[in-house]
Design a protein around this motif. Structure first.
Motif, PDB file in Angstrom:
ATOM      1  N   GLN A   1       0.809  -1.209   0.000  1.00 17.24           N
ATOM      2  CA  GLN A   1       0.000   0.000   0.000  1.00 17.24           C
ATOM      3  C   GLN A   1       0.849   1.269   0.000  1.00 17.24           C
ATOM      4  OE1 GLN A   1      -3.348  -0.075  -0.342  1.00 17.24           O
ATOM      5  NE2 GLN A   1      -3.139  -2.299  -0.489  1.00 17.24           N
ATOM      6  N   THR A   2       2.086   1.188   0.426  1.00 16.16           N
ATOM      7  CA  THR A   2       2.928   2.381   0.522  1.00 16.16           C
ATOM      8  C   THR A   2       3.792   2.583  -0.718  1.00 16.16           C
ATOM      9  OG1 THR A   2       4.707   1.155   1.634  1.00 16.16           O
ATOM     10  CG2 THR A   2       2.987   2.146   3.022  1.00 16.16           C
ATOM     11  N   ARG A   3       3.697   1.711  -1.680  1.00 19.17           N
ATOM     12  CA  ARG A   3       4.495   1.818  -2.906  1.00 19.17           C
ATOM     13  C   ARG A   3       3.608   2.131  -4.102  1.00 19.17           C
ATOM     14  NH1 ARG A   3       9.684  -0.351  -2.736  1.00 19.17           N
ATOM     15  NH2 ARG A   3      10.242  -1.390  -0.780  1.00 19.17           N
ATOM     16  N   LYS A   4       4.233   2.749  -5.096  1.00 26.70           N
ATOM     17  CA  LYS A   4       3.528   2.992  -6.347  1.00 26.70           C
ATOM     18  C   LYS A   4       3.753   1.806  -7.275  1.00 26.70           C
ATOM     19  CE  LYS A   4       3.771   8.039  -6.197  1.00 26.70           C
ATOM     20  NZ  LYS A   4       4.224   9.278  -6.895  1.00 26.70           N
ATOM     21  N   HIS A   5       2.737   1.501  -8.066  1.00 27.21           N
ATOM     22  CA  HIS A   5       2.803   0.345  -8.954  1.00 27.21           C
ATOM     23  C   HIS A   5       2.414   0.776 -10.369  1.00 27.21           C
ATOM     24  CE1 HIS A   5       3.178  -2.159  -5.364  1.00 27.21           C
ATOM     25  NE2 HIS A   5       2.181  -1.458  -4.860  1.00 27.21           N
ATOM     26  N   THR A   6       3.150   1.762 -10.889  1.00 28.76           N
ATOM     27  CA  THR A   6       2.835   2.317 -12.207  1.00 28.76           C
ATOM     28  C   THR A   6       2.943   1.264 -13.293  1.00 28.76           C
ATOM     29  OG1 THR A   6       3.697   4.460 -11.480  1.00 28.76           O
ATOM     30  CG2 THR A   6       3.388   4.139 -13.841  1.00 28.76           C
ATOM     31  N   GLY A   7       4.010   0.456 -13.253  1.00 27.51           N
ATOM     32  CA  GLY A   7       4.201  -0.570 -14.278  1.00 27.51           C
ATOM     33  C   GLY A   7       3.078  -1.590 -14.295  1.00 27.51           C
ATOM     34  N   VAL A   8       2.656  -2.022 -13.121  1.00 26.91           N
ATOM     35  CA  VAL A   8       1.564  -3.001 -13.034  1.00 26.91           C
ATOM     36  C   VAL A   8       0.257  -2.387 -13.528  1.00 26.91           C
ATOM     37  CG1 VAL A   8       0.224  -4.454 -11.473  1.00 26.91           C
ATOM     38  CG2 VAL A   8       2.683  -4.192 -11.139  1.00 26.91           C
ATOM     39  N   ASN A   9       0.004  -1.132 -13.160  1.00 28.02           N
ATOM     40  CA  ASN A   9      -1.218  -0.457 -13.606  1.00 28.02           C
ATOM     41  C   ASN A   9      -1.255  -0.334 -15.129  1.00 28.02           C
ATOM     42  OD1 ASN A   9      -2.019  -0.136 -10.935  1.00 28.02           O
ATOM     43  ND2 ASN A   9      -1.148   1.900 -10.759  1.00 28.02           N
ATOM     44  N   LEU A  10      -0.116   0.013 -15.729  1.00 31.50           N
ATOM     45  CA  LEU A  10      -0.055   0.113 -17.187  1.00 31.50           C
ATOM     46  C   LEU A  10      -0.223  -1.255 -17.842  1.00 31.50           C
ATOM     47  CD1 LEU A  10       2.833   2.699 -17.669  1.00 31.50           C
ATOM     48  CD2 LEU A  10       0.378   3.090 -17.879  1.00 31.50           C
ATOM     49  N   LEU A  11       0.310  -2.296 -17.201  1.00 29.51           N
ATOM     50  CA  LEU A  11       0.142  -3.644 -17.739  1.00 29.51           C
ATOM     51  C   LEU A  11      -1.322  -4.068 -17.704  1.00 29.51           C
ATOM     52  CD1 LEU A  11       1.411  -6.252 -18.809  1.00 29.51           C
ATOM     53  CD2 LEU A  11       1.709  -6.988 -16.429  1.00 29.51           C
ATOM     54  N   ILE A  12      -2.020  -3.740 -16.622  1.00 23.86           N
ATOM     55  CA  ILE A  12      -3.457  -4.044 -16.532  1.00 23.86           C
ATOM     56  C   ILE A  12      -4.217  -3.333 -17.647  1.00 23.86           C
ATOM     57  CG2 ILE A  12      -5.531  -3.713 -15.129  1.00 23.86           C
ATOM     58  CD1 ILE A  12      -3.813  -4.114 -12.656  1.00 23.86           C
ATOM     59  N   SER A  13      -3.895  -2.063 -17.885  1.00 21.10           N
ATOM     60  CA  SER A  13      -4.558  -1.298 -18.944  1.00 21.10           C
ATOM     61  C   SER A  13      -4.259  -1.895 -20.314  1.00 21.10           C
ATOM     62  CB  SER A  13      -4.110   0.164 -18.906  1.00 21.10           C
ATOM     63  OG  SER A  13      -4.529   0.784 -17.713  1.00 21.10           O
ATOM     64  N   LEU A  14      -3.002  -2.286 -20.532  1.00 19.54           N
ATOM     65  CA  LEU A  14      -2.624  -2.854 -21.832  1.00 19.54           C
ATOM     66  C   LEU A  14      -3.383  -4.144 -22.104  1.00 19.54           C
ATOM     67  CD1 LEU A  14      -0.817  -2.866 -24.339  1.00 19.54           C
ATOM     68  CD2 LEU A  14       0.910  -4.070 -22.992  1.00 19.54           C
ATOM     69  N   ILE A  15      -3.403  -5.056 -21.123  1.00 25.63           N
ATOM     70  CA  ILE A  15      -4.117  -6.323 -21.306  1.00 25.63           C
ATOM     71  C   ILE A  15      -5.605  -6.076 -21.498  1.00 25.63           C
ATOM     72  CG2 ILE A  15      -4.729  -8.503 -20.178  1.00 25.63           C
ATOM     73  CD1 ILE A  15      -2.018  -8.421 -18.799  1.00 25.63           C
ATOM     74  N   PHE A  16      -6.155  -5.133 -20.743  1.00 25.51           N
ATOM     75  CA  PHE A  16      -7.579  -4.799 -20.847  1.00 25.51           C
ATOM     76  C   PHE A  16      -7.932  -4.373 -22.268  1.00 25.51           C
ATOM     77  CE2 PHE A  16     -11.056  -1.784 -20.791  1.00 25.51           C
ATOM     78  CZ  PHE A  16     -11.985  -2.342 -19.936  1.00 25.51           C
ATOM     79  N   TRP A  17      -7.167  -3.435 -22.824  1.00 24.75           N
ATOM     80  CA  TRP A  17      -7.502  -2.897 -24.148  1.00 24.75           C
ATOM     81  C   TRP A  17      -7.163  -3.881 -25.256  1.00 24.75           C
ATOM     82  CZ3 TRP A  17     -10.925   0.629 -24.385  1.00 24.75           C
ATOM     83  CH2 TRP A  17     -11.043   1.560 -23.357  1.00 24.75           C
ATOM     84  N   LEU A  18      -6.140  -4.689 -25.068  1.00 24.45           N
ATOM     85  CA  LEU A  18      -5.841  -5.707 -26.075  1.00 24.45           C
ATOM     86  C   LEU A  18      -6.982  -6.715 -26.177  1.00 24.45           C
ATOM     87  CD1 LEU A  18      -2.026  -6.454 -25.554  1.00 24.45           C
ATOM     88  CD2 LEU A  18      -3.117  -5.263 -27.476  1.00 24.45           C
ATOM     89  N   TYR A  19      -7.497  -7.145 -25.027  1.00 25.47           N
ATOM     90  CA  TYR A  19      -8.612  -8.095 -25.074  1.00 25.47           C
ATOM     91  C   TYR A  19      -9.876  -7.420 -25.609  1.00 25.47           C
ATOM     92  CZ  TYR A  19     -11.759 -11.870 -23.914  1.00 25.47           C
ATOM     93  OH  TYR A  19     -12.686 -12.880 -24.014  1.00 25.47           O
ATOM     94  N   LEU A  20     -10.061  -6.144 -25.256  1.00 24.28           N
ATOM     95  CA  LEU A  20     -11.232  -5.428 -25.769  1.00 24.28           C
ATOM     96  C   LEU A  20     -11.166  -5.303 -27.290  1.00 24.28           C
ATOM     97  CD1 LEU A  20     -13.822  -3.952 -24.889  1.00 24.28           C
ATOM     98  CD2 LEU A  20     -12.495  -1.843 -24.852  1.00 24.28           C
ATOM     99  N   LEU A  21      -9.980  -4.997 -27.829  1.00 23.01           N
ATOM    100  CA  LEU A  21      -9.817  -4.925 -29.283  1.00 23.01           C
ATOM    101  C   LEU A  21     -10.044  -6.287 -29.923  1.00 23.01           C
ATOM    102  CD1 LEU A  21      -6.716  -2.563 -29.595  1.00 23.01           C
ATOM    103  CD2 LEU A  21      -9.096  -2.034 -30.170  1.00 23.01           C
ATOM    104  N   TYR A  22      -9.544  -7.347 -29.251  1.00 21.82           N
ATOM    105  CA  TYR A  22      -9.766  -8.697 -29.758  1.00 21.82           C
ATOM    106  C   TYR A  22     -11.257  -9.030 -29.769  1.00 21.82           C
ATOM    107  CZ  TYR A  22     -10.173 -13.783 -29.465  1.00 21.82           C
ATOM    108  OH  TYR A  22     -10.564 -15.085 -29.659  1.00 21.82           O
ATOM    109  N   ALA A  23     -11.955  -8.700 -28.681  1.00 24.22           N
ATOM    110  CA  ALA A  23     -13.392  -8.962 -28.613  1.00 24.22           C
ATOM    111  C   ALA A  23     -14.137  -8.153 -29.671  1.00 24.22           C
ATOM    112  CB  ALA A  23     -13.916  -8.622 -27.215  1.00 24.22           C
ATOM    113  N   PHE A  24     -13.738  -6.890 -29.851  1.00 25.04           N
ATOM    114  CA  PHE A  24     -14.366  -6.043 -30.870  1.00 25.04           C
ATOM    115  C   PHE A  24     -14.192  -6.648 -32.268  1.00 25.04           C
ATOM    116  CE2 PHE A  24     -13.967  -2.575 -33.968  1.00 25.04           C
ATOM    117  CZ  PHE A  24     -15.195  -1.957 -33.818  1.00 25.04           C
TER     118      PHE A  24
END
Length: 239
Positions: free
Chosen positions: A19-42
């Motif tokens: 909770q005391t650390r930033k997780h920018t890389g993980v957050n960006l990875l979640i966004s990337l996987i989210f949009w890649l699957y959304l584009l695939y579904a589209f």
């Protein structure tokens, strides 16, 4: 392991500094996987049909994810009392919980991804002609050449600002959804804590009696709470 415990178990059950650390890389990875699957579904929905995982006749991901939400506190209670193999299984179940709720979101969104491109293109053309075209034409007629350049520059600036806002939303929304799910899980955990605390009061006052094993479980939950509170108090804030 500390990262997985902090991300999947939550601050109430883990004594990590997640909770005391930033997780920018993980957050960006979640966004990337989210949009890649959304584009695939589209792509699949508009070509060969809805993907298997989010088809209407497939599993009810929302129901399954909600059930895992309810049993999640019980899994967290036994986590530190379990062997390493069982811990990995619990972490995997916690991961599946969030994955199911992402799939539930995609399943809810799937009907909106089926687009009639010809009608959509016509609608966009009409909209641009009624807004952008009309604005440029009005200012050109009123201010001649200067009006043309000024209106074009203003509209380009507005389009740039809208594009930046949409880009920020695209980047942040997927992991904000994850944070929302974690918050809902924390609320569920808090409700369980309230029930446990209320049960302790009743047992202490001998208002009710409970089996010895259940009493041992309640004591263990209290120990987990005290240990995690002590661990978080020792972790310095990191910017």
């Amino acid at each position: 392991m500390d990262f997985l415990e902090g991300a999947l178990l939550g601050p109430m059950w883990s004594d990590t500094d997640y909770q005391t650390r930033k997780h920018t890389g993980v957050n960006l990875l979640i966004s990337l996987i989210f949009w890649l699957y959304l584009l695939y579904a589209f792509y699949r929905i508009n070509t060969s049909g809805t993907p298997f995982l989010i088809a209407d006749n497939h599993l009810n991901w929302l129901l399954l994810g909600s059930l895992l939400f309810l049993i999640s506190p019980l899994l967290c209670v036994i986590y530190y009392r379990s062997s390493l193999l069982v811990r990995f299984i619990i972490l995997f179940v916690q991961f599946c919980k969030y994955l199911m709720l992402y799939l539930a979101f995609f399943k809810w969104l799937a009907p909106s991804l089926d687009i009639d491109f010809s009608n959509t293109l016509n609608s966009m053309t009409v909209f641009l002609n009624d807004t952008v075209g009309t604005a440029i034409e009005y200012y050109t007629e009123r201010y001649q050449t200067s009006g043309l350049f000024a209106s074009t520059a203003v509209l380009a600036f507005i389009a740039f600002v809208i594009g930046i806002i949409l880009l920020c939303l695209c980047i942040t929304l997927p992991f904000l959804y994850f944070k929302l799910l974690r918050w809902l899980q924390a609320v569920t955990d808090d409700v369980m804590w309230i029930c446990v605390d209320f049960g302790r009061v009743l047992v202490r006052n001998k208002t009710i009696t409970i089996p010895a094993r259940l009493h041992s479980l309640v004591q263990h939950i209290s120990q987990v709470q005290r240990r995690n509170d002590a661990g978080r108090n020792k972790v310095p804030n990191k910017k």
